[in-house]
Design a protein around this motif. Structure first.
Motif, PDB file in Angstrom:
ATOM      1  N   ILE A 211       0.815  -1.222   0.000  1.00  0.00           N
ATOM      2  CA  ILE A 211       0.000   0.000   0.000  1.00  0.00           C
ATOM      3  C   ILE A 211       0.848   1.272   0.000  1.00  0.00           C
ATOM      4  O   ILE A 211       0.334   2.368   0.168  1.00  0.00           O
ATOM      5  N   GLY A 212       2.129   1.119  -0.213  1.00  0.00           N
ATOM      6  CA  GLY A 212       2.997   2.303  -0.250  1.00  0.00           C
ATOM      7  C   GLY A 212       4.427   1.889  -0.001  1.00  0.00           C
ATOM      8  O   GLY A 212       4.717   0.703   0.220  1.00  0.00           O
ATOM      9  N   SER A 213       5.300   2.820  -0.022  1.00  0.00           N
ATOM     10  CA  SER A 213       6.711   2.537   0.167  1.00  0.00           C
ATOM     11  C   SER A 213       6.967   1.912   1.538  1.00  0.00           C
ATOM     12  O   SER A 213       6.844   2.571   2.571  1.00  0.00           O
ATOM     13  N   GLN A 262      -9.978   0.188   3.110  1.00  0.00           N
ATOM     14  CA  GLN A 262      -9.608   1.456   2.473  1.00  0.00           C
ATOM     15  C   GLN A 262      -9.007   1.245   1.085  1.00  0.00           C
ATOM     16  O   GLN A 262      -9.288   2.012   0.155  1.00  0.00           O
ATOM     17  N   TYR A 263      -8.199   0.186   0.922  1.00  0.00           N
ATOM     18  CA  TYR A 263      -7.453   0.019  -0.326  1.00  0.00           C
ATOM     19  C   TYR A 263      -8.064  -0.992  -1.292  1.00  0.00           C
ATOM     20  O   TYR A 263      -7.616  -1.091  -2.439  1.00  0.00           O
ATOM     21  N   TRP A 264      -9.087  -1.744  -0.849  1.00  0.00           N
ATOM     22  CA  TRP A 264      -9.730  -2.690  -1.773  1.00  0.00           C
ATOM     23  C   TRP A 264     -10.361  -1.919  -2.935  1.00  0.00           C
ATOM     24  O   TRP A 264     -11.099  -0.971  -2.743  1.00  0.00           O
ATOM     25  N   GLY A 265     -10.019  -2.324  -4.154  1.00  0.00           N
ATOM     26  CA  GLY A 265     -10.558  -1.659  -5.333  1.00  0.00           C
ATOM     27  C   GLY A 265      -9.735  -0.481  -5.801  1.00  0.00           C
ATOM     28  O   GLY A 265     -10.024   0.110  -6.842  1.00  0.00           O
ATOM     29  N   LYS A 266      -8.706  -0.121  -5.020  1.00  0.00           N
ATOM     30  CA  LYS A 266      -7.861   1.007  -5.400  1.00  0.00           C
ATOM     31  C   LYS A 266      -6.668   0.513  -6.242  1.00  0.00           C
ATOM     32  O   LYS A 266      -6.465  -0.679  -6.425  1.00  0.00           O
ATOM     33  N   ASN A 267      -5.864   1.449  -6.697  1.00  0.00           N
ATOM     34  CA  ASN A 267      -4.745   1.109  -7.579  1.00  0.00           C
ATOM     35  C   ASN A 267      -3.519   0.681  -6.774  1.00  0.00           C
ATOM     36  O   ASN A 267      -2.472   1.346  -6.779  1.00  0.00           O
ATOM     37  N   VAL A 268      -3.673  -0.429  -6.047  1.00  0.00           N
ATOM     38  CA  VAL A 268      -2.554  -1.032  -5.327  1.00  0.00           C
ATOM     39  C   VAL A 268      -2.462  -2.502  -5.747  1.00  0.00           C
ATOM     40  O   VAL A 268      -3.410  -3.064  -6.280  1.00  0.00           O
ATOM     41  N   ASN A 269      -1.293  -3.099  -5.498  1.00  0.00           N
ATOM     42  CA  ASN A 269      -1.055  -4.476  -5.948  1.00  0.00           C
ATOM     43  C   ASN A 269      -0.698  -5.392  -4.782  1.00  0.00           C
ATOM     44  O   ASN A 269      -0.344  -4.933  -3.690  1.00  0.00           O
ATOM     45  N   GLY A 270      -0.799  -6.677  -5.059  1.00  0.00           N
ATOM     46  CA  GLY A 270      -0.451  -7.666  -4.057  1.00  0.00           C
ATOM     47  C   GLY A 270       0.196  -8.879  -4.699  1.00  0.00           C
ATOM     48  O   GLY A 270       0.192  -9.039  -5.926  1.00  0.00           O
ATOM     49  N   VAL A 271       0.744  -9.738  -3.867  1.00  0.00           N
ATOM     50  CA  VAL A 271       1.394 -10.967  -4.315  1.00  0.00           C
ATOM     51  C   VAL A 271       0.924 -12.105  -3.423  1.00  0.00           C
ATOM     52  O   VAL A 271       0.843 -11.949  -2.197  1.00  0.00           O
TER      53      VAL A 271
END
Length: 312
Positions: A211-213, A262-271
């Motif tokens: 979700i960020g650096s 907060q971050y579901w559906g936003k422009n963030v990635n996961g592995v």
């Protein structure tokens, strides 16, 4: 990874807030008085908010079914009002001595089966010299019956219409609350065994959302117990689709739950990380933490490849 989604178990029993349950029971009772089959079995008409409703095992699916049924009932009112208005006009235009059993049944099904003494009426109608007073009185009774039914239906339409907007808002709010607390993540991964011997994937998995650096949230996953034996083993040089699910969001630490929502559906990635029976840890490529963005990513790739081809 092939697919990620977040959803609640639509068949799992849930606890409905008292205010919403009371509103649903009022709507249910309103439909009964309006002549529509009720969804809930209420034994005591004097208390629409009784123990019978409290004992019902509600599920999200049943709540949505109730809402759609209520919408359908509301949409049916104009047609029913128009039909009863025509019945009122028809009984007024019908000569009382022509009120045969068939005619009464055609004009008012409810009066014929609910109030008419059918045996006595058959005798009266079959007499050569009909009792005018009887038939005039009968016509008056039928007219009053249909008029009352029409009035009750109009009242039902007004009452249900007033309650429907509130019902819609409260159900939407409740389902959203369920989604933020009771939903789980379901992640389907395509896992390939490149070796020369079969291997099993262990039940636990991990999906790390970046979700960020330097910041991330971990979702602990597992293969459902009831399907594990069927899907865990991957034969040599074979590929298998395996679906993992997280715990309910309500079971996550509060800070993690807040970040996930907060971050579901936003422009963030996961592995996603998995481990096999040989203790080898494998991971996927970066994947959008969003079902919609993941689908868009696939479509973008397809469109890009399609654009390379030229019509001949």
């Amino acid at each position: 990874m092939l697919f990620i989604e977040r959803r609640i178990n639509r068949d799992e029993s849930v606890v409905i807030p008292p205010d919403l349950l009371k509103l649903m029971s009022e709507v249910n009772s309103r439909d009964v008085r309006g002549g529509i089959e009720q969804l809930f079995a209420v034994q005591d008409d004097s208390d629409i908010f009784n123990d019978d409703l409290k004992k019902i095992q509600f599920t999200p699916e049943k709540i949505e079914l109730f809402f759609e049924k209520t919408r359908s009932n509301l949409e049916s009112y104009p047609k029913r009002v128009t039909s009863l208005e025509k019945d009122v006009e028809e009984i007024k235009d019908t000569e009382s001595l022509r009120l045969s059993s068939r005619k009464i049944r055609e004009i008012s099904f409810s009066y014929y089966y609910g109030e008419l003494d059918q045996e006595e009426h058959e005798k009266k109608y079959g007499e050569p010299n009909k009792d005018v007073k009887y038939f005039d009185n009968l016509k008056n009774k039928i007219t009053i019956h249909i008029t009352n039914e029409l009035e009750e239906t109009r009242k039902g339409q007004i009452s249900l219409n007033e309650k429907f907007s509130k019902l819609s808002e409260e159900i939407d709010s409740y389902i959203q609350d369920l989604n933020s607390k009771n939903s789980k993540y379901y992640i389907t991964a395509s896992i390939t065994n490149s070796g020369n011997a079969s291997v099993s994937i262990k039940r636990p998995g991990l999906f790390r959302v970046y979700i960020g650096s330097g910041n991330y949230v971990d979702l602990k996953l597992e293969i459902p117990r009831d399907s594990y034996k069927e899907v865990a083993q991957i034969n040599e040089r074979a590929t298998r689709l395996i679906t993992f699910n997280s715990k309910k969001l309500s079971e996550l630490p509060s800070e993690d739950r807040k970040l996930v929502n907060q971050y579901w559906g936003k422009n963030v990635n996961g592995v996603i990380f998995v481990i096999d029976s040989l203790s080898n840890v494998e991971s996927s490529e970066l994947t959008p933490f969003s079902d919609a963005l993941y689908q868009k990513q696939i479509y973008d790739k397809l469109i890009f490849e399609a654009s390379k081809l030229k019509w001949r």
